[in-house]
Motif scaffolding. Structure first.
Motif, PDB file in Angstrom:
ATOM      1  N   ASP A   1       0.818  -1.223   0.000  1.00 25.01           N
ATOM      2  CA  ASP A   1       0.000   0.000   0.000  1.00 25.01           C
ATOM      3  C   ASP A   1       0.847   1.266   0.000  1.00 25.01           C
ATOM      4  N   VAL A   2       1.948   1.236   0.784  1.00 20.10           N
ATOM      5  CA  VAL A   2       2.777   2.422   0.979  1.00 20.10           C
ATOM      6  C   VAL A   2       4.240   2.043   0.796  1.00 20.10           C
ATOM      7  N   VAL A   3       4.989   2.878   0.080  1.00 20.68           N
ATOM      8  CA  VAL A   3       6.439   2.715  -0.035  1.00 20.68           C
ATOM      9  C   VAL A   3       7.083   3.924   0.633  1.00 20.68           C
ATOM     10  N   HIS A   4       7.974   3.667   1.574  1.00 21.42           N
ATOM     11  CA  HIS A   4       8.629   4.736   2.324  1.00 21.42           C
ATOM     12  C   HIS A   4      10.120   4.697   1.993  1.00 21.42           C
ATOM     13  N   GLY A   5      10.630   5.773   1.393  1.00 22.52           N
ATOM     14  CA  GLY A   5      12.026   5.751   0.987  1.00 22.52           C
ATOM     15  C   GLY A   5      12.619   7.124   0.810  1.00 22.52           C
ATOM     16  N   VAL A   6      13.612   7.196  -0.076  1.00 21.96           N
ATOM     17  CA  VAL A   6      14.323   8.430  -0.409  1.00 21.96           C
ATOM     18  C   VAL A   6      14.060   8.740  -1.882  1.00 21.96           C
ATOM     19  N   PRO A   7      14.486   9.908  -2.382  1.00 21.30           N
ATOM     20  CA  PRO A   7      14.172  10.243  -3.770  1.00 21.30           C
ATOM     21  C   PRO A   7      14.545   9.161  -4.783  1.00 21.30           C
TER      22      PRO A   7
END
Length: 308
Positions: free
Chosen positions: A45-51
């Motif tokens: 559902d959600v991806v949490h990361g950096v650019p």
């Protein structure tokens, strides 16, 4: 929530703890590329990361369809231009935020209108003389008390509950309605990096002196200064500017420092010069080096020479 990185990084550690506290299921992936990552996205559902990982995720989603992904959360550096537009076309929302391990979460941008302080967080951008920039100070219930075991770091306090790690933002302007202390209109922050020379690259903070010590230990390296140079996805990349003996090659430097530096610390750019600029006190002239790199190979302040 899918975390395409190691929880040894403070960004992904915060991400995991936050997701678990909200009752979400946390999944990790070693990288944001390859078939395994693409498969993981099919029921995320959600991806949490950096650019960089956000860009990689969008590349996959554009090729395969958005599937169940509905939100991309990004920290560590500014989003590349066009990221929100790409996500919107897929029906995916983007949440960007700013924080530091010493400051916890500071500001968030949920709609592309700029970073604004989280609830119960105060932000004061204090002008830095002669720079046109301001230093970001934060006061909230979540700032750190200090460092354990006598470890030093960039955190400073002013005695009134305000804390800074030396991050810089655009200079304050006259306060408007809803402006935060320091006069940033509407509480929107435009970050410009660290004032102490620390390099923000992806989800990591790299101390230049640590990299310089490792590179300087390589036989044939006579002088070195390390700076961050702009990168569209990582924010900055570690760049080593050095004077060496004629026989030293870039391949040899990469091999010699691989075991001395973490992946985030390893220079992505190696620039060989005739002389490394230093201040009158003998310290690395980081500002001069960074500016000269921005001017290109023809800068008179940094005479570049070829590699053997």
């Amino acid at each position: 929530v899918l975390l395409p990185g190691s929880t040894a990084s403070s960004l992904w550690s915060f991400a995991a703890l936050h997701a678990l506290a909200e009752g979400a299921t946390v999944r990790t992936a070693p990288t944001s590329t390859g078939p395994a990552f693409a498969r993981a996205l099919t029921d995320t559902d959600v991806v949490h990361g950096v650019p960089r990982t956000v860009t990689d995720t969008l590349d996959v989603l554009e090729a395969t369809g958005p599937g169940s992904v509905r939100t991309l959360v990004c920290g560590g550096a500014a989003l590349p231009h066009g990221t929100r537009e790409r996500a919107t076309a897929l029906g995916v929302s983007v949440v960007a935020y700013y924080g530091a391990v010493e400051l916890s979460f500071v500001a968030v941008d949920v709609d592309g209108r700029g970073l604004r302080p989280f609830p119960q967080v105060e932000v004061d951008v204090r002008p830095v003389a002669g720079t046109g920039l301001g230093e970001v100070w934060v006061r909230s219930p979540w700032v750190a008390d200090g460092y354990l075991a006598g470890v030093s770091g960039p955190m400073r306090r002013d005695g009134q509950g305000w804390v800074t790690v030396g991050d810089l933002a655009d200079a304050p302007e006259p306060a408007g309605p809803g402006g935060v202390p320091g006069g940033v209109p509407g509480g929107s922050l435009v970050l410009r990096g660290r004032g102490d020379g620390a390099i923000l690259t992806g989800a990591a903070t790299v101390v230049p002196e640590d990299v310089e010590c490792a590179v300087a230990s390589v036989r044939g390296v006579r002088d070195v200064v390390v700076v961050g140079t702009p990168h569209p996805e990582l924010g900055s990349v570690v760049t080593a500017v050095l004077r060496t003996d004629e026989h030293v090659t870039r391949t040899a430097l990469v091999a010699a420092t691989r075991d001395l530096l973490s992946p985030a610390q390893r220079p992505r750019r190696w620039v060989r010069v005739a002389q490394v600029p230093r201040t009158s006190s003998g310290k690395p002239a980081r500002a001069v080096v960074a500016a000269a790199l921005g001017e290109g190979a023809g800068s008179p302040d940094l005479v570049q020479v070829g590699w053997p």
